[in-house]
Design a protein around this motif. Sequence first.
Motif, PDB file in Angstrom:
ATOM      1  N   LYS A  12      38.562 -30.719 -17.740  1.00 12.78           N
ATOM      2  CA  LYS A  12      39.484 -29.616 -18.022  1.00 12.78           C
ATOM      3  C   LYS A  12      39.085 -28.951 -19.333  1.00 12.78           C
ATOM      4  O   LYS A  12      38.208 -29.446 -20.062  1.00 12.78           O
ATOM      5  N   CYS A  13      39.752 -27.860 -19.631  1.00 14.87           N
ATOM      6  CA  CYS A  13      39.540 -27.162 -20.901  1.00 14.87           C
ATOM      7  C   CYS A  13      39.824 -28.116 -22.061  1.00 14.87           C
ATOM      8  O   CYS A  13      40.849 -28.799 -22.086  1.00 14.87           O
ATOM      9  N   ASN A  14      38.911 -28.148 -23.018  1.00  8.69           N
ATOM     10  CA  ASN A  14      39.115 -28.977 -24.211  1.00  8.69           C
ATOM     11  C   ASN A  14      39.077 -28.144 -25.486  1.00  8.69           C
ATOM     12  O   ASN A  14      38.771 -28.634 -26.570  1.00  8.69           O
ATOM     13  N   PHE A  15      39.385 -26.843 -25.343  1.00  8.43           N
ATOM     14  CA  PHE A  15      39.381 -25.912 -26.477  1.00  8.43           C
ATOM     15  C   PHE A  15      37.985 -25.735 -27.048  1.00  8.43           C
ATOM     16  O   PHE A  15      37.826 -25.424 -28.225  1.00  8.43           O
ATOM     17  N   CYS A  16      36.957 -25.984 -26.210  1.00  8.22           N
ATOM     18  CA  CYS A  16      35.577 -25.964 -26.690  1.00  8.22           C
ATOM     19  C   CYS A  16      35.466 -26.845 -27.939  1.00  8.22           C
ATOM     20  O   CYS A  16      35.006 -26.422 -29.013  1.00  8.22           O
ATOM     21  N   TYR A  17      35.891 -28.085 -27.767  1.00  3.07           N
ATOM     22  CA  TYR A  17      36.043 -29.010 -28.889  1.00  3.07           C
ATOM     23  C   TYR A  17      34.756 -29.157 -29.710  1.00  3.07           C
ATOM     24  O   TYR A  17      34.791 -29.215 -30.938  1.00  3.07           O
ATOM     25  N   GLY A  18      33.629 -29.204 -29.022  1.00  2.00           N
ATOM     26  CA  GLY A  18      32.367 -29.346 -29.737  1.00  2.00           C
ATOM     27  C   GLY A  18      32.122 -28.204 -30.712  1.00  2.00           C
ATOM     28  O   GLY A  18      31.678 -28.428 -31.847  1.00  2.00           O
ATOM     29  N   ARG A  19      32.428 -26.994 -30.287  1.00  7.09           N
ATOM     30  CA  ARG A  19      32.240 -25.824 -31.168  1.00  7.09           C
ATOM     31  C   ARG A  19      33.192 -25.884 -32.363  1.00  7.09           C
ATOM     32  O   ARG A  19      32.795 -25.606 -33.503  1.00  7.09           O
ATOM     33  N   LEU A  20      34.443 -26.236 -32.096  1.00  9.44           N
ATOM     34  CA  LEU A  20      35.423 -26.292 -33.181  1.00  9.44           C
ATOM     35  C   LEU A  20      35.081 -27.387 -34.180  1.00  9.44           C
ATOM     36  O   LEU A  20      35.106 -27.163 -35.397  1.00  9.44           O
ATOM     37  N   ALA A  21      34.779 -28.590 -33.667  1.00 11.43           N
ATOM     38  CA  ALA A  21      34.531 -29.737 -34.540  1.00 11.43           C
ATOM     39  C   ALA A  21      33.312 -29.537 -35.424  1.00 11.43           C
ATOM     40  O   ALA A  21      33.283 -29.995 -36.569  1.00 11.43           O
ATOM     41  N   GLU A  22      32.298 -28.838 -34.899  1.00  9.24           N
ATOM     42  CA  GLU A  22      31.064 -28.633 -35.656  1.00  9.24           C
ATOM     43  C   GLU A  22      31.025 -27.285 -36.374  1.00  9.24           C
ATOM     44  O   GLU A  22      30.019 -26.939 -36.986  1.00  9.24           O
ATOM     45  N   GLY A  23      32.130 -26.541 -36.276  1.00  8.51           N
ATOM     46  CA  GLY A  23      32.207 -25.257 -36.967  1.00  8.51           C
ATOM     47  C   GLY A  23      31.258 -24.214 -36.422  1.00  8.51           C
ATOM     48  O   GLY A  23      30.804 -23.322 -37.151  1.00  8.51           O
ATOM     49  N   LYS A  24      30.963 -24.289 -35.113  1.00 13.40           N
ATOM     50  CA  LYS A  24      30.001 -23.375 -34.516  1.00 13.40           C
ATOM     51  C   LYS A  24      30.651 -22.133 -33.900  1.00 13.40           C
ATOM     52  O   LYS A  24      29.945 -21.231 -33.448  1.00 13.40           O
TER      53      LYS A  24
END
Length: 398
Positions: free
Chosen positions: A109-121
């Motif tokens: 499911k949607c995870n808020f694009c967690y990888g982008r958010l967590a890494e500041g991308k």
Amino acid sequence: MERKLGFIFDHNKCIICNACVDACNKAYGNLNWRSLIVMPYGESKTALSIACNHCDNPTCMQVCPANAIEKNEMGIVRIRDDKCIGCGFCTWACPYEALKFNNEGIMTKCNFCYGRLAEGKGIPYCVEACPTGALAFGWIEKGEAEVDYLPPSEITKPRIVIKEPEIKESLKANVLHTKKEENYLGLLAFTIGSEFALGYSLFKLPFWSIVSVILLVASLLLSVNHAKRTDRFYRVIYNLKTSWLSREVLFSSLSILFYILSIVKPVFYYPAVVFLTAGVISSIMIYMLKSRPSWYKADTPVSFVGSIFTMSLPIVYFLTYDLTTIIPLVIILAIEIISNQMRSKVRTSLNIVSILLSLISIIIPEIIIIVEIMNIVSETKHRKEFYEKVIYYGLPKV
């Protein structure tokens, strides 16, 4: 209220371009996490862009037996791929149809694009792609999604803010739908089998321990097939804290152990019955979901409890000719008719005939055999309809 991340959608800015959906599918392999639902709006039309709402009360996380769903301090609800057993129970609890299986049988499911958010991308792809700012996200105190074209927000408390169209026109869309539950035969076999085993052993009918073991083991093995990742099925008992499915499997498995022990030592009869009773209660609670109105009603516990006795009392009478067993049998059959509110004509007809034959069996005891057969057919037929005619909350459909 504590501020958490949430989506914000403004009907007045949406131009129905589908950019949000396309961006999500391009990034995550066409899993359709986000939907753009177009609805008639007066003489024109409007649309709603929606994905997972990262709810304040994520019922998907609560029912997950494998502890595969977690929520972090930012309010992001994520699925751990390495923990999911593919049972699909989270989809039952979500009224927004936000969860999707991938090709490996793992829920996503949607995870808020967690990888982008967590890494500041960057921000979520869907928000980044929206050309008008109709879809945004940010820190919000609480969701504002109490609109006519979404399921009641009280079910999960979605953290999404929806800004309705400025011109007040009614949006015509239906959020209650009907469908057939997929791959349900194992679930049907286990619920009916465990209830029959409980009734059979409660009255200590012939070879009660052996019969109960056979019923429980056979039906439990059939139900395992409901999980797409059977290699991880051991995780099914990992969430005893909130998942009724975890409790059902644990209690029922323990009852099997004690039924086996009771073959040698009858004293183990008592813990066997106690654990199986707890297992049947857990089975009932699995289906008491507000997201599925056809299950979230009195007929569900009445049906599950009623079958314990409608399938065992006729056998008791056949073996003992004790007239006192006819009275509770007739009462239970009548309660099932009332709780079903005559929605199922087949069940109502079968139960009425069973009541009449049960009374006739006072004079001709052998007729109770027909009652037993009819009751098994009635309970199985009703449980089949239970899974095949599911009324559930979902995304709006025009």
